[in-house]
Scaffold this motif. Structure first.
Motif: not given
Length: 347
Positions: A296, A300-301
């Motif tokens: 990721l 996004e994480s």
């Protein structure tokens, strides 16, 4: 440097190492191999002991009595530290060991004073950042730690990413879960593992739930003690299953929705254990789940993490929330995103 060893260090060109060594106190301009050797020794010491430091010392010829050893002999001895073949060490462990040394060199370089306007100004960025926010009508503070997860102190719960089999990586690896396994183990005076607390407790959970060798659902959370990390004020480790192994490969898939679901369940477990214990749990620390081998992107994480964190804080929960990253660039990203999401109206 690995091939030459410290005896032949003066015969090879190491411009960047020489530059950093020359800027360090007592570096003598970094023009001699001695300055570079001191830099490398300092970097290896910064690793903090254990098998990783020992293997680094043998790999570079810094261990006592190994200065003039041929590179093949140093590699063979370093492989013995991990109990693996020379070939496996060359392909896997050695890359990790040298990467860790390089990371520590970069860390030392960040501490070098910069002469600005004739005054020495430290360039070392803060290892802890407190970010004040205003969320849903109340003020909260989020702390971002910029260092290895095993350096955390006085945080009740640390979240650790796991695969859906809750199979921990080998303790010598550099991932968050491997680092917590290594830090939580009890060791003898020589650094040998006496009891692998975190690993053994996870295996015990799998046995009790009839799950050894069988994958759990993504987002499942398993709590273990922190083992030896209790001495640093870390009381619990919450293992969150976010990585789904791809069959017959060494790769994983991580879905942001599973990260959000797992973090939400971690908060639910935090509330449950806090009510049940003699001493309430009040703080929790989260790494960027899935941003390593899970693939990721950090943005996004963090977005998936923050969805669960913000929902928890929005309902009035009074948790002390921390994040931990290894790189200042990722801390900058978190600080920027949180500042942008701050709900206050600017005058």
């Amino acid at each position: 440097m690995r091939r030459a060893g410290v005896v032949r260090l003066r015969e090879i060109d190491t411009p960047e190492l020489s530059r950093i060594a020359g800027e360090l106190p007592g570096g003598n301009g970094g023009l001699s191999g001695g300055g570079v050797e001191k830099l490398l020794r300092a970097a290896v010491v910064e690793i903090g002991g254990g098998s990783l430091q020992t293997a680094a010392e043998y790999t570079l010829g810094l261990a006592q009595g190994t200065r003039d050893w041929p590179p093949a002999d140093r590699r063979r001895r370093a492989a013995q530290v991990y109990g693996v073949s020379v070939e496996r060490f060359r392909k896997h462990h050695e890359v990790m060991v040298l990467g860790q040394v390089a990371e520590q060199v970069v860390g030392l370089a960040a501490r070098v004073p910069a002469d600005i306007g004739g005054a020495a100004v430290a360039r070392l960025p803060a290892a802890h950042r407190e970010i004040p926010l205003y969320l849903h009508g109340r003020a909260v503070t989020v702390t971002v730690h910029v260092h290895s997860v095993d350096l955390l102190r006085d945080v009740d719960v640390v979240v650790s990413p796991s695969n859906t089999y809750f199979a921990l990586p080998a303790a010598y690896k550099s991932s968050v879960s491997a680092t917590l396994r290594r830090a939580g183990a009890s060791k003898d005076p020589t650094g040998g593992v006496v009891e692998d607390h975190v690993h053994d407790e996870l295996r015990g959970w799998a046995a009790r739930h009839g799950a050894p060798g069988r994958a759990a659902m993504p987002g499942t959370v398993v709590a273990t003690s922190s083992g030896a990390l209790a001495e640093q004020g870390v009381r619990r480790i919450y293992h969150v299953a976010v990585a789904v192994p791809r069959p017959e490969t060494n790769d994983y898939d991580v879905q942001p929705v599973d990260v959000t679901r797992g973090v939400a369940r971690a908060f639910a477990l935090l509330a449950e254990e806090s009510r049940a214990g003699d001493r309430p749990l009040t703080s929790i620390c989260l790494p960027l789940l899935g941003a390593g081998r899970g693939g990721l992107p950090p943005l996004e994480s963090f977005g998936a993490l923050w969805t669960a964190v913000e929902a928890e804080l929005a309902r009035g929960a009074d948790w002390d929330v921390h994040f931990v990253v290894r790189r200042h660039a990722r801390a900058d990203l978190i600080e920027r995103l949180l500042t942008q999401r701050d709900g206050r109206t600017n005058p």
